[in-house]
Write a protein that holds these residues in place. Sequence first.
Motif, PDB file in Angstrom:
ATOM      1  N   LEU A 179       1.000  -1.213  -0.088  1.00  0.00           N
ATOM      2  CA  LEU A 179      -0.038   0.074  -0.008  1.00  0.00           C
ATOM      3  C   LEU A 179       0.838   1.217  -0.037  1.00  0.00           C
ATOM      4  CD1 LEU A 179      -2.764  -0.981   2.584  1.00  0.00           C
ATOM      5  CD2 LEU A 179      -2.948  -0.952   0.229  1.00  0.00           C
ATOM      6  N   PRO A 180       0.581   2.550  -0.624  1.00  0.00           N
ATOM      7  CA  PRO A 180       1.148   3.580  -0.631  1.00  0.00           C
ATOM      8  C   PRO A 180       1.617   3.946   0.737  1.00  0.00           C
ATOM      9  CG  PRO A 180      -0.866   3.888  -2.051  1.00  0.00           C
ATOM     10  CD  PRO A 180      -0.961   2.583  -1.304  1.00  0.00           C
ATOM     11  N   HIS A 181       2.896   4.343   0.605  1.00  0.00           N
ATOM     12  CA  HIS A 181       3.497   4.981   2.002  1.00  0.00           C
ATOM     13  C   HIS A 181       4.493   5.832   1.665  1.00  0.00           C
ATOM     14  CE1 HIS A 181       5.939   4.348   5.744  1.00  0.00           C
ATOM     15  NE2 HIS A 181       5.121   3.746   6.286  1.00  0.00           N
ATOM     16  N   ALA A 182       4.168   7.090   2.479  1.00  0.00           N
ATOM     17  CA  ALA A 182       5.035   8.118   2.055  1.00  0.00           C
ATOM     18  C   ALA A 182       6.669   7.793   2.267  1.00  0.00           C
ATOM     19  CB  ALA A 182       4.619   9.351   2.920  1.00  0.00           C
ATOM     20  N   ASP A 183       7.183   7.129   3.124  1.00  0.00           N
ATOM     21  CA  ASP A 183       8.401   6.962   3.516  1.00  0.00           C
ATOM     22  C   ASP A 183       8.999   5.733   2.636  1.00  0.00           C
ATOM     23  OD1 ASP A 183      11.084   6.945   4.576  1.00  0.00           O
ATOM     24  OD2 ASP A 183      10.568   5.723   6.088  1.00  0.00           O
ATOM     25  N   LEU A 184       8.109   4.641   2.671  1.00  0.00           N
ATOM     26  CA  LEU A 184       8.794   3.649   2.058  1.00  0.00           C
ATOM     27  C   LEU A 184       8.320   3.261   0.499  1.00  0.00           C
ATOM     28  CD1 LEU A 184       8.231   1.238   5.190  1.00  0.00           C
ATOM     29  CD2 LEU A 184      10.450   2.011   4.366  1.00  0.00           C
ATOM     30  N   GLY A 185       7.427   4.025   0.155  1.00  0.00           N
ATOM     31  CA  GLY A 185       6.712   3.945  -1.275  1.00  0.00           C
ATOM     32  C   GLY A 185       5.913   2.974  -1.182  1.00  0.00           C
ATOM     33  N   GLU A 186       5.907   1.590  -0.805  1.00  0.00           N
ATOM     34  CA  GLU A 186       4.943   0.747  -0.819  1.00  0.00           C
ATOM     35  C   GLU A 186       5.292   0.097   0.933  1.00  0.00           C
ATOM     36  OE1 GLU A 186       3.483  -1.551  -4.391  1.00  0.00           O
ATOM     37  OE2 GLU A 186       5.829  -1.602  -4.209  1.00  0.00           O
ATOM     38  N   ALA A 187       4.200  -0.166   1.574  1.00  0.00           N
ATOM     39  CA  ALA A 187       4.274  -0.924   2.845  1.00  0.00           C
ATOM     40  C   ALA A 187       3.750  -2.042   2.909  1.00  0.00           C
ATOM     41  CB  ALA A 187       3.423   0.036   3.926  1.00  0.00           C
ATOM     42  N   VAL A 188       4.402  -3.249   3.255  1.00  0.00           N
ATOM     43  CA  VAL A 188       3.733  -4.612   3.211  1.00  0.00           C
ATOM     44  C   VAL A 188       2.711  -4.619   4.143  1.00  0.00           C
ATOM     45  CG1 VAL A 188       4.360  -6.941   3.894  1.00  0.00           C
ATOM     46  CG2 VAL A 188       6.267  -5.505   2.880  1.00  0.00           C
ATOM     47  N   THR A 189       1.502  -5.276   3.765  1.00  0.00           N
ATOM     48  CA  THR A 189       0.342  -5.175   4.422  1.00  0.00           C
ATOM     49  C   THR A 189      -0.301  -6.455   4.532  1.00  0.00           C
ATOM     50  OG1 THR A 189       0.201  -2.842   3.943  1.00  0.00           O
ATOM     51  CG2 THR A 189      -1.778  -3.876   4.914  1.00  0.00           C
ATOM     52  N   ALA A 190      -0.850  -7.070   5.464  1.00  0.00           N
ATOM     53  CA  ALA A 190      -1.456  -8.528   5.282  1.00  0.00           C
ATOM     54  C   ALA A 190      -2.975  -8.224   5.485  1.00  0.00           C
ATOM     55  CB  ALA A 190      -0.937  -9.215   6.332  1.00  0.00           C
ATOM     56  N   VAL A 191      -3.922  -8.674   4.732  1.00  0.00           N
ATOM     57  CA  VAL A 191      -4.959  -8.828   5.086  1.00  0.00           C
ATOM     58  C   VAL A 191      -5.493 -10.362   5.175  1.00  0.00           C
ATOM     59  CG1 VAL A 191      -7.478  -8.428   4.044  1.00  0.00           C
ATOM     60  CG2 VAL A 191      -5.732  -6.982   3.350  1.00  0.00           C
ATOM     61  N   VAL A 192      -5.828 -10.547   6.553  1.00  0.00           N
ATOM     62  CA  VAL A 192      -5.860 -11.918   7.052  1.00  0.00           C
ATOM     63  C   VAL A 192      -7.355 -12.198   7.401  1.00  0.00           C
ATOM     64  CG1 VAL A 192      -5.053 -13.462   8.927  1.00  0.00           C
ATOM     65  CG2 VAL A 192      -3.504 -12.060   7.802  1.00  0.00           C
ATOM     66  N   LYS A 237      10.247  -7.675   5.544  1.00  0.00           N
ATOM     67  CA  LYS A 237       9.445  -8.548   4.881  1.00  0.00           C
ATOM     68  C   LYS A 237       8.053  -8.572   5.770  1.00  0.00           C
ATOM     69  CE  LYS A 237      12.512 -11.636   2.654  1.00  0.00           C
ATOM     70  NZ  LYS A 237      12.804 -13.291   2.821  1.00  0.00           N
ATOM     71  N   ARG A 238       8.267  -8.317   6.880  1.00  0.00           N
ATOM     72  CA  ARG A 238       7.073  -8.702   7.815  1.00  0.00           C
ATOM     73  C   ARG A 238       5.976  -7.480   7.757  1.00  0.00           C
ATOM     74  NH1 ARG A 238      10.258  -8.936  13.368  1.00  0.00           N
ATOM     75  NH2 ARG A 238      12.102 -10.021  12.225  1.00  0.00           N
ATOM     76  N   PRO A 239       4.760  -7.641   7.573  1.00  0.00           N
ATOM     77  CA  PRO A 239       3.923  -6.516   7.144  1.00  0.00           C
ATOM     78  C   PRO A 239       3.888  -5.502   8.426  1.00  0.00           C
ATOM     79  CG  PRO A 239       2.957  -8.762   7.529  1.00  0.00           C
ATOM     80  CD  PRO A 239       4.210  -8.776   7.853  1.00  0.00           C
ATOM     81  N   ARG A 240       3.592  -4.197   7.897  1.00  0.00           N
ATOM     82  CA  ARG A 240       3.625  -3.129   8.866  1.00  0.00           C
ATOM     83  C   ARG A 240       2.099  -3.142   9.716  1.00  0.00           C
ATOM     84  NH1 ARG A 240       7.957   0.536   9.290  1.00  0.00           N
ATOM     85  NH2 ARG A 240       9.342  -1.185   8.664  1.00  0.00           N
ATOM     86  N   ARG A 241       1.221  -3.743   9.127  1.00  0.00           N
ATOM     87  CA  ARG A 241       0.036  -3.761   9.488  1.00  0.00           C
ATOM     88  C   ARG A 241      -0.828  -5.094   9.109  1.00  0.00           C
ATOM     89  NH1 ARG A 241      -3.285   0.043  11.402  1.00  0.00           N
ATOM     90  NH2 ARG A 241      -4.113  -1.714  12.431  1.00  0.00           N
ATOM     91  N   ILE A 242      -1.434  -5.705  10.123  1.00  0.00           N
ATOM     92  CA  ILE A 242      -2.151  -6.823   9.687  1.00  0.00           C
ATOM     93  C   ILE A 242      -3.730  -6.336   9.814  1.00  0.00           C
ATOM     94  CG2 ILE A 242      -2.661  -9.265  10.207  1.00  0.00           C
ATOM     95  CD1 ILE A 242       0.000  -9.469  11.121  1.00  0.00           C
ATOM     96  N   LEU A 243      -4.596  -6.649   8.933  1.00  0.00           N
ATOM     97  CA  LEU A 243      -6.173  -6.284   9.054  1.00  0.00           C
ATOM     98  C   LEU A 243      -6.701  -7.684   8.720  1.00  0.00           C
ATOM     99  CD1 LEU A 243      -5.836  -3.464   6.242  1.00  0.00           C
ATOM    100  CD2 LEU A 243      -5.447  -3.333   8.491  1.00  0.00           C
ATOM    101  N   PHE A 244      -7.616  -7.659  10.086  1.00  0.00           N
ATOM    102  CA  PHE A 244      -8.281  -8.890  10.060  1.00  0.00           C
ATOM    103  C   PHE A 244      -9.713  -8.931   9.322  1.00  0.00           C
ATOM    104  CE2 PHE A 244      -5.329  -9.136  13.477  1.00  0.00           C
ATOM    105  CZ  PHE A 244      -4.613 -10.398  13.260  1.00  0.00           C
ATOM    106  N   VAL A 245     -10.142  -9.798   8.588  1.00  0.00           N
ATOM    107  CA  VAL A 245     -11.495  -9.852   7.842  1.00  0.00           C
ATOM    108  C   VAL A 245     -11.969 -11.152   7.928  1.00  0.00           C
ATOM    109  CG1 VAL A 245     -10.608  -8.133   6.408  1.00  0.00           C
ATOM    110  CG2 VAL A 245     -10.407 -10.392   5.652  1.00  0.00           C
ATOM    111  N   ASP A 246     -13.100 -11.373   7.766  1.00  0.00           N
ATOM    112  CA  ASP A 246     -14.118 -12.584   7.679  1.00  0.00           C
ATOM    113  C   ASP A 246     -13.524 -13.456   6.443  1.00  0.00           C
ATOM    114  OD1 ASP A 246     -15.290 -11.783   9.981  1.00  0.00           O
ATOM    115  OD2 ASP A 246     -17.342 -11.293   9.168  1.00  0.00           O
ATOM    116  N   ASP A 247     -13.700 -12.862   5.277  1.00  0.00           N
ATOM    117  CA  ASP A 247     -13.154 -13.366   4.123  1.00  0.00           C
ATOM    118  C   ASP A 247     -12.326 -12.644   3.253  1.00  0.00           C
ATOM    119  OD1 ASP A 247     -15.033 -15.750   4.723  1.00  0.00           O
ATOM    120  OD2 ASP A 247     -16.582 -14.072   4.446  1.00  0.00           O
ATOM    121  N   LEU A 248     -11.776 -13.206   2.162  1.00  0.00           N
ATOM    122  CA  LEU A 248     -11.056 -12.326   1.101  1.00  0.00           C
ATOM    123  C   LEU A 248     -11.931 -12.262  -0.079  1.00  0.00           C
ATOM    124  CD1 LEU A 248      -7.370 -13.906   1.371  1.00  0.00           C
ATOM    125  CD2 LEU A 248      -8.326 -11.693   2.335  1.00  0.00           C
ATOM    126  N   PRO A 249     -12.076 -11.322  -0.748  1.00  0.00           N
ATOM    127  CA  PRO A 249     -12.921 -10.912  -2.229  1.00  0.00           C
ATOM    128  C   PRO A 249     -12.182 -11.927  -3.016  1.00  0.00           C
ATOM    129  CG  PRO A 249     -11.438  -9.119  -1.600  1.00  0.00           C
ATOM    130  CD  PRO A 249     -11.411  -9.746  -0.439  1.00  0.00           C
TER     131      PRO A 249
END
Length: 513
Positions: free
Chosen positions: A428-441, A466-478
């Motif tokens: 995902l867009p990140h001002a410092d890193l360009g892209e930030a690793v993000t997990a949707v779980v 490589k480890r996500p900056r944020r982990i977002l928990f959801v019921d299902d993936l689209p």
Amino acid sequence: MTNHLFDQLLNAGAAAAPAIETAARLYSYAAIEAQTARLANALIGLGVEPGDRVAAQVEKSAANLLLYLASVRAGAVYLPLNPAYTLAELAWFIEDAAPALVVCDPAAREGVTAIAGTARVETLDGAEEGSFQALAAKQLDSFATVPRGAEDLAAICYTSGTTGRSKGAMLTHGNLASNAAALKDLWRFTPDDALIHALPIYHVHGLFVATHVVLMAGASMILQPGFDAGAVIAAMPRATSLMGVPSFYTRLLAHPGLTREATAAMRLFVSGSAPLRADTHQAFERRTGHSVLERYGMTETGMNTSNPYDGDRVAGSVGPPLPGVSVRVTEAGTGEALPPGRTGMIEVRGPNVCAGYWRNSEKTAEAFRAGGWFVTGDLGALDARGYLTIVGRDKDLIITGGLNVYPKEVEAELDALAGVVESAVIGLPHADLGEAVTAVVAVGAGPAPSEDAVLAALAGALARYKRPRRILFVDDLPRNAMGKVQKALLRERYAVLYDQGAPRLNERLATST
Ligand code: MCA
Ligand code: AMP
């Protein structure tokens, strides 16, 4: 026969001229000659033979650079490894490359020895207190450089794949020397240049592009242990040039010390490894008067294109192909070359392109088309002047702070955790890193584990970046009609996650999937 790469690297520098300056010491070209002789003698003394792999996972230092140069001089094949890799990650590189010698930081010796198999393990550090340095100190400071031709391997650089494990790109003496010579001329490096070297030296950008261009020109480098905006600005009055990833430039812009006066002695700022945003390019020019020169490369190919030294440096473009390198854009399905203005797969051919993947003929065959064209996995278009613009990637890759992360590798670790049904890792867009690793779980109907618990569980398996900056928990993936996870939709949905001022997404998200 001579040593194709080493001879060219040490050809231009006058013996007494400065080559590497650190906070503690200045190495002249004569000192490099003498030190690499001792280190090469030590390598031979340990039984390293031409073609043997020498793996190094050590912190950045002049000693580390000298080890690399000594490995080339001794005819060995150097394997640079990010110090951030966990032992679990390291084990694969050692298994695959089967090095004769692994050099690590003194504190890591025990752990590395446990996974090194038959490889010998020695240590090296910036304080010259490693076991390998103790061996080298006893050696002669002259060495009969081992003959190597343009086709011989100088290095293997591992690069992850969208499927399967990391592959080792086999870089020959000819690949590295031809690329350095082209860049030195294009970017006008001479013995009068001093480069601020703040990049890591476990990757192509810092180890080959920065180091080779300086040495081949007989110039000098101010070697800094890592990127620190204040330290880089402080070095500018004594320097002429900087090479960096886009995060360097956004961080410099955030520093009040970056001014027209502070950069007055500099003649060249180069950016690469990830897209430099046009607004960053423009802001840097407004603040300093310098137009950042953006170029495009890959581990497998070294540098492919570069904006010109003289002439238009176009923000958002990576410029025309380097002299001697051919770039074409093709229709992904057919491989047919497309005319200027059409977007397609970027393919590269030239003396810079690697000899294939180490002990992996299948992946090598997949990466090349007939006629020696290397398929980059990047999407772009050439314009009528021959400038290339990269518009995206046809590979599931995240580039964070100039480092590549392959989502599959992270998803595999997440999916193995209790309570996780499946995961999708996105950038995902990140001002410092360009892209930030993000997990949707996806956790289904079960209770969501905490973000901290999941991150802690990944710690032993994956390097920090490589480890996500944020982990977002959801019921299902689209998913789409074919059952494929819709990552584009997820990227869109969470596009502002890292925007300053955006609401902090925290608890398990109501899934509107
Ligand atoms: C460090 N961290 C990162 C990264 N680097 N996380 C995500 N992405 C990264 N790139 C972690 C640290 O471990 C730390 O974790 C936390 O983020 C904050 O660290 P910070 O101090 O801000 O980072 P830093 O040490 O200042 O490093 C950021 C950096 C560095 C300067 C952007 O990553 C860097 O030098 N990148 C350049 C990489 C490079 O050379 N790429 C070229 C590849 P914690 O908070 O837990 O301690 S060659 C290539 O791509 C081709 C050939 C080409 O075209 O060049
Ligand atoms: P690596 O595998 O680490 O060598 O990374 C190479 C990838 O970085 C390329 O395939 C591109 O996707 C990306 N890259 C390198 N330089 C640039 C650039 N100037 N602009 C956009 N992407 C870049």
